[in-house]
Enzyme design. Structure first.
Site, PDB file in Angstrom:
ATOM      1  N   HIS A  64      -9.826   0.993   4.532  1.00 27.88           N
ATOM      2  CA  HIS A  64      -8.546   1.191   5.230  1.00 27.88           C
ATOM      3  C   HIS A  64      -8.759   2.179   6.376  1.00 27.88           C
ATOM      4  CE1 HIS A  64      -4.519   2.604   6.088  1.00 27.88           C
ATOM      5  NE2 HIS A  64      -4.114   1.430   5.617  1.00 27.88           N
ATOM      6  N   GLY A 103       2.861  -0.762   4.372  1.00 28.21           N
ATOM      7  CA  GLY A 103       2.725   0.616   3.920  1.00 28.21           C
ATOM      8  C   GLY A 103       4.088   1.201   3.623  1.00 28.21           C
ATOM      9  N   GLY A 106       0.476   7.918  14.811  1.00 23.15           N
ATOM     10  CA  GLY A 106       0.726   8.738  15.989  1.00 23.15           C
ATOM     11  C   GLY A 106       0.938   7.925  17.252  1.00 23.15           C
ATOM     12  N   GLU A 121      -5.637  -4.659  10.628  1.00 27.55           N
ATOM     13  CA  GLU A 121      -4.655  -3.598  10.838  1.00 27.55           C
ATOM     14  C   GLU A 121      -5.023  -2.818  12.100  1.00 27.55           C
ATOM     15  OE1 GLU A 121      -2.549  -2.347   7.032  1.00 27.55           O
ATOM     16  OE2 GLU A 121      -4.513  -1.434   6.910  1.00 27.55           O
ATOM     17  N   SER A 161       3.078  -1.563  10.470  1.00 26.73           N
ATOM     18  CA  SER A 161       4.529  -1.488  10.659  1.00 26.73           C
ATOM     19  C   SER A 161       5.272  -2.770  10.309  1.00 26.73           C
ATOM     20  CB  SER A 161       4.867  -1.059  12.096  1.00 26.73           C
ATOM     21  OG  SER A 161       4.338   0.226  12.345  1.00 26.73           O
ATOM     22  N   ASN A 216       0.854  -1.188   0.000  1.00 26.97           N
ATOM     23  CA  ASN A 216       0.000   0.000   0.000  1.00 26.97           C
ATOM     24  C   ASN A 216       0.895   1.245   0.000  1.00 26.97           C
ATOM     25  OD1 ASN A 216      -1.866   1.982   0.453  1.00 26.97           O
ATOM     26  ND2 ASN A 216      -2.426   1.313   2.529  1.00 26.97           N
ATOM     27  N   TRP A 217       1.024   1.841  -1.179  1.00 28.65           N
ATOM     28  CA  TRP A 217       1.927   2.995  -1.304  1.00 28.65           C
ATOM     29  C   TRP A 217       1.313   4.277  -0.756  1.00 28.65           C
ATOM     30  CZ3 TRP A 217       4.401   2.299  -6.892  1.00 28.65           C
ATOM     31  CH2 TRP A 217       5.304   1.229  -6.832  1.00 28.65           C
ATOM     32  N   LYS A 218       0.047   4.188  -0.349  1.00 31.12           N
ATOM     33  CA  LYS A 218      -0.647   5.359   0.222  1.00 31.12           C
ATOM     34  C   LYS A 218      -0.379   6.587  -0.658  1.00 31.12           C
ATOM     35  CE  LYS A 218      -0.427   3.316   4.769  1.00 31.12           C
ATOM     36  NZ  LYS A 218      -0.527   3.500   6.200  1.00 31.12           N
TER      37      LYS A 218
HETATM   38  P1  PGA Z   1       2.516   0.753   7.632  1.00 29.06           P
HETATM   39  O1  PGA Z   1       1.063   0.862   6.972  1.00 29.06           O
HETATM   40  O2  PGA Z   1       3.140  -0.517   7.167  1.00 29.06           O
HETATM   41  O3  PGA Z   1       3.250   1.966   7.158  1.00 29.06           O
HETATM   42  O4  PGA Z   1       2.307   0.772   9.129  1.00 29.06           O
HETATM   43  C1  PGA Z   1       0.272  -0.273   6.816  1.00 29.06           C
HETATM   44  C2  PGA Z   1      -1.082   0.121   6.269  1.00 29.06           C
HETATM   45  O5  PGA Z   1      -1.666   1.099   6.757  1.00 29.06           O
HETATM   46  O6  PGA Z   1      -1.596  -0.519   5.330  1.00 29.06           O
END
Ligand code: PGA
Length: 250
Positions: free
Chosen positions: A91, A228, A171, A162, A207, A6-8
């Site tokens: 999400h 992410g 945060g 998640e 994470s 997930n490249w957001k």
């Molecule tokens: P992250 O994000 O690996 O940066 O914690 C995961 C996600 O929100 O899909």
């Protein structure tokens, strides 16, 4: 085994091109299903760069109505035309930053199925839910609104667990241990037996990095990971992929 990237909104258009070029040389094993979720503007270019590879493509978000007066929206129908295989639905950033409801996620799941897109339904409790003892209540609602209202079999959908407090950038900066994740995956799979006959696949996100990915995927109830920030860095992402793939070497 799934690796969902997930490249957001970490990468702009040019960066998406560059990262895609870098990872496009990666040899993928057929046992591992690796899916990139780029931003919507970059989607078609990323797809084009990866056309001769085994990477699959996904949408980070879809709108449920196929067409019409919906300013700023991109429907599952449009993503399907662009060649998407998967879509993230619900999400936590959609739920908590953009105010997406359980009802909206349910409609999005329905629209994905109509377009032959596999929805990855993301569920997760906040730190507050956890501290108030409401984790199971919240997860139960996020799941039941979808599974009670959409006619689903296990292979139609993937669930992403998640915990919001374990997502980088949320945060909270805390980590959900593989044991905690495993217990929740077990709980989710158990709960879903009320709705579908076969076992639904559940991937873990929060994470996940190349250093800890093996500790998550070694659990039998964890069917893959949703990464992410680690997936938006090509070296880190390639290292994560090779760690996961190495488990098939023996
Ligand atoms: P992250 O994000 O690996 O940066 O914690 C995961 C996600 O929100 O899909």
């Amino acid at each position: 085994m799934h690796i969902f990237a997930n490249w957001k909104m970490y990468l702009d258009l040019e960066e998406s091109r560059q990262v895609t070029q870098e990872i496009s040389q990666t040899q993928l094993r057929k046992e591992v299903n690796t899916v990139i979720f780029p931003n919507s503007i970059s989607f078609c270019e990323v797809k084009d760069i990866l056309k001769d590879t085994d990477f699959q493509l996904g949408a980070q978000n879809v709108s449920w109505s196929p067409k019409g007066a919906y300013t700023g929206a991109i429907s599952a129908h449009i993503f399907a035309q662009a060649g998407t295989d998967y879509a993230l639905v619900g999400h936590s950033e959609r739920r908590h930053i953009f105010g997406e409801s359980n009802e909206a996620t349910m409609k999005k799941v329905k629209s994905c199925l109509q377009e032959d897109i596999t929805p990855v339904l993301c569920v997760g409790e906040t730190k507050e839910d956890l501290e108030n003892g409401d984790k199971e209540l919240v997860l139960g609602e996020q799941l039941s609104v979808v599974f009670e209202n959409v006619d689903l079999s296990a292979e139609d959908i993937i669930v992403g667990y998640e915990p919001v407090w374990a997502i980088a950038g949320s945060g909270e900066g805390e980590s959900c241990s593989p044991v905690q994740a495993e217990e929740t995956h077990h709980w989710i799979k158990d709960r879903l037996q009320n709705y579908v006959e076969d076992e639904v696949e559940v991937v873990y996100g929060g994470s996940v990095e190349s250093d800890n990915v093996l500790s998550y995927i070694s659990s039998s109830n964890i069917d893959g990971i949703l990464a992410g920030h680690a997936s938006a860095n090509p070296q880190e992402f390639q290292s994560l992929i090779s760690k996961v793939e190495s488990t098939y070497d023996q």
